[in-house]
Design a protein around this motif. Structure first.
Motif, PDB file in Angstrom:
ATOM      1  N   ARG A 173       3.660   4.879  -5.039  1.00 43.61           N
ATOM      2  CA  ARG A 173       4.186   3.548  -5.343  1.00 43.61           C
ATOM      3  C   ARG A 173       4.372   2.758  -4.041  1.00 43.61           C
ATOM      4  N   ARG A 174       4.839   3.435  -3.022  1.00 37.95           N
ATOM      5  CA  ARG A 174       5.059   2.762  -1.733  1.00 37.95           C
ATOM      6  C   ARG A 174       3.751   2.490  -1.008  1.00 37.95           C
ATOM      7  N   GLU A 178       2.308  -1.093   0.253  1.00 43.00           N
ATOM      8  CA  GLU A 178       1.765  -1.376   1.590  1.00 43.00           C
ATOM      9  C   GLU A 178       0.415  -2.082   1.465  1.00 43.00           C
ATOM     10  N   TYR A 181       1.270  -5.672   0.715  1.00 46.68           N
ATOM     11  CA  TYR A 181       1.661  -6.364   1.949  1.00 46.68           C
ATOM     12  C   TYR A 181       0.444  -6.738   2.772  1.00 46.68           C
ATOM     13  N   LYS A 182      -0.498  -5.812   2.864  1.00 48.54           N
ATOM     14  CA  LYS A 182      -1.687  -6.025   3.672  1.00 48.54           C
ATOM     15  C   LYS A 182      -2.505  -7.195   3.108  1.00 48.54           C
ATOM     16  N   ASN A 185      -0.770 -10.363   3.834  1.00 51.63           N
ATOM     17  CA  ASN A 185      -0.925 -10.676   5.246  1.00 51.63           C
ATOM     18  C   ASN A 185      -2.302 -11.280   5.548  1.00 51.63           C
ATOM     19  N   TYR A 202      10.831  -6.422  -2.651  1.00 46.04           N
ATOM     20  CA  TYR A 202       9.687  -6.529  -1.731  1.00 46.04           C
ATOM     21  C   TYR A 202       9.013  -7.904  -1.803  1.00 46.04           C
TER      22      TYR A 202
ATOM     23  N   TYR B 234       5.654  -6.206   6.683  1.00 52.45           N
ATOM     24  CA  TYR B 234       4.368  -5.530   6.869  1.00 52.45           C
ATOM     25  C   TYR B 234       4.177  -5.116   8.327  1.00 52.45           C
ATOM     26  N   PRO B 251       8.849   1.736   2.507  1.00 48.91           N
ATOM     27  CA  PRO B 251       9.556   0.535   2.028  1.00 48.91           C
ATOM     28  C   PRO B 251      10.602   0.968   0.997  1.00 48.91           C
ATOM     29  N   GLY B 253      13.364  -1.160  -1.231  1.00 48.76           N
ATOM     30  CA  GLY B 253      14.098  -2.377  -1.544  1.00 48.76           C
ATOM     31  C   GLY B 253      13.989  -3.349  -0.392  1.00 48.76           C
TER      32      GLY B 253
END
Lengths: 244, 300
Positions: A173-174, A178, A181-182, A185, A202, B234, B251, B253
């Protein structure tokens, strides 16, 4: 940098007979933003999302997605967005490679481009050993990571993710986030729904739908301040049914 | 003991779904099987409810052997599978009557037990089950699993895909059932629900990682976790992964959970490192370990 809106929604409404599933929602999403679209089951999230991805025609209101109008240019919207959901992402009976080729073709990429993209994807996700496996035989977490990458194959401006991490293990899940996020970005806008409230944290901004309306929209930090609570879970509980 | 499961193994073709699993659930206990999709939770449920034979090992439910006394188990347990499995073409009331009848009882006889839950869907009792909302289906399924007053209740991922408000209500219902003396085995992929159980087993890839009560389980975590925050999450994640002393970076929260390879370390050094990476508004502070942190560490 000029902030441009890639999603612009005004009084968007969808009725099914007498039932108002989505009731005049208004919001915008900026380029590169991670936008969390939350709400209780039955609050109207899926209906709203279907209108934004061009597969359901609104009853009234206006909406533009990637500069295309949901009423008149829904076909152009489909070409310019990526979409994945928990329920449908990839074909289980095709291999990883076949799925990539298939979706690349659907999105109109050239053979050469598909080949390039496939190599890149295999390398980035470390898929060397499973690229010829049937998707159905892979663990859910793998499927979802591959599905997300496939949804980005044609470099869409926006990617819509409908509960992408439901049931996925905490580590994967994390890793998934990521990847989000990438993408963000790199300028891709991410529109995401989830029932995991830590994932709401997030997001750059979060909207919460209650009975067809957007009842709150702000950054997680400001929402927590406004409702005087410590977590998005508590914000959700306060709003969604006025519990406690 | 209400449930005893000992050295249970189950494979499907080459895939080991359950790998030498043992645990016990006390009478009246609310016991959670906590793990993601594919952990083996459903296979364990199916073995305990006598719907599937184990390859090896032995199990007892409510004092009965799952193989020899399977019929007795079936009349003494309630089972709510992960996938909605009531009759979509029957109404709410017809479904409930049907389940009561096959267990040789009536809705009236055990109405007390389901009253709390059923009252919320009773206004829709003439609606077909297929036309109910997700939350209402869940309440009907629970009512049907309870109508014969089972000693042990098996709930396989009852809250998956359910929003936080409905999840909270569902757990409140479970607590009330527990007070009526029913033993409950429940599975969930949501780590926050683990805290609501008396004891939990963390499970991944068919193997039990740890069994303990939720408050104790976090003590199995070997080191201090730090909450870290900066202006760009990030870039912060990338920087922390690059830091030569970093052990884990997740990550979590609004923060990133960070642990260091060293037993003790000076946060100032890390602060400076992050600053040199161009990050601003940096916060580094120790934080409490959660069940999810523990799970991730054990599952590594």
């Amino acid at each position: 940098m000029i902030e441009t809106n890639v999603i612009q929604v005004e009084n968007l409404t969808k009725k099914f007979g007498d039932f108002i599933a989505v009731n005049a929602i208004t919001f915008e999403v900026k380029r590169g933003e991670i936008f969390g679209f939350l709400g209780a089951n039955g609050a109207g999230k899926t209906t709203a999302m279907k209108m934004l991805i061009g597969i359901s025609s609104p009853t009234s209101g206006n909406a533009k997605v990637a500069d295309f109008d949901v009423f008149t240019n829904s076909e152009d919207i489909k070409k310019n967005i990526g979409y994945m959901s928990q329920k449908f992402a990839l074909y289980d009976d095709l291999t990883v490679k076949e799925n990539i080729t298939f979706f690349g073709g659907i999105y109109g990429l050239s053979r050469k481009k598909i080949e390039e993209k496939r190599q890149l994807l295999v390398e980035e996700l470390g898929l060397q050993n499973i690229v010829n496996e049937l998707v159905g035989s892979l663990p859910l977490g793998w499927k979802q990571k591959i599905a997300f990458s496939v949804a980005l194959l044609h470099e869409p401006k926006i990617v819509f993710l409908d509960e992408p991490t439901g049931g996925v293990d905490p580590i994967t899940r994390r890793q998934f986030w990521e990847m989000i996020y990438k993408a963000s970005n790199n300028g891709t806008t991410v529109f995401v729904t989830t029932h995991y409230m830590d994932e709401a944290e997030y997001c750059d901004r979060v909207s919460i739908m209650v009975e067809g309306k957007i009842e709150a929209l702000d950054t997680p930090k400001k929402l927590k301040e406004k409702f005087k609570v410590n977590s998005m879970n508590d914000v959700f509980l306060k709003l969604a049914r006025n519990i406690e | 003991m209400s449930i005893i499961i000992k050295n249970i193994n189950k494979s499907f073709n080459q895939v080991i779904a359950v790998n030498d699993v043992s645990f016990e659930v006390k009478k009246g206990e609310l016991f959670g099987l906590i793990g993601p999709d594919g952990a083996g939770k459903t296979t364990i449920f199916r073995i305990l409810t006598t719907l599937l034979f184990a390859d090896k090992g032995f199990a007892k439910v409510a004092g009965f052997d799952v193989i020899k006394d399977y019929k007795k188990i079936r009349s003494n347990v309630g089972y709510m599978p992960g996938r909605f499995s009531l009759y979509q073409d029957l109404t709410v009331e017809e479904n409930l009557t049907f389940f009561a009848t096959i267990f040789g009882t009536t809705i009236e006889e055990n109405y007390d037990l389901i009253k709390d839950i059923y009252i919320q869907i009773e206004p829709f009792k003439n609606r077909r089950a297929g036309k109910l909302s997700g939350g209402m289906k869940q309440k009907l399924a629970l009512s049907c699993a309870l109508i014969h007053k089972p000693k042990v209740l098996f709930l396989d991922e009852p809250t998956t895909g359910v929003d936080p408000v409905s999840r909270k209500e569902f757990w409140e219902m479970l607590k009330r059932l527990q007070q009526k003396g029913i033993t409950i085995l429940v599975s969930t992929p949501y780590m926050d629900e683990a805290a609501l159980c008396d004891r939990i087993a963390l499970i991944q890839n068919g193997k039990i990682l740890q069994i303990d009560d939720p408050k104790e389980i976090v003590k199995h975590f070997p080191t201090t976790i730090y909450d870290i925050k900066a202006n760009n999450i990030y870039k912060l994640l990338l920087a922390l992964k690059e830091y030569k002393h970093s052990y884990s970076v997740y990550p979590f929260g609004e923060f990133v959970h960070y642990t260091d390879k060293r037993d003790a370390f000076d946060t100032k050094e890390l602060f400076q490192f992050l600053k040199d990476k161009g990050l601003n508004n940096i916060i580094i502070q120790p934080t409490e370990t959660t069940i999810e942190d523990t799970f991730m560490e054990l599952a590594k």
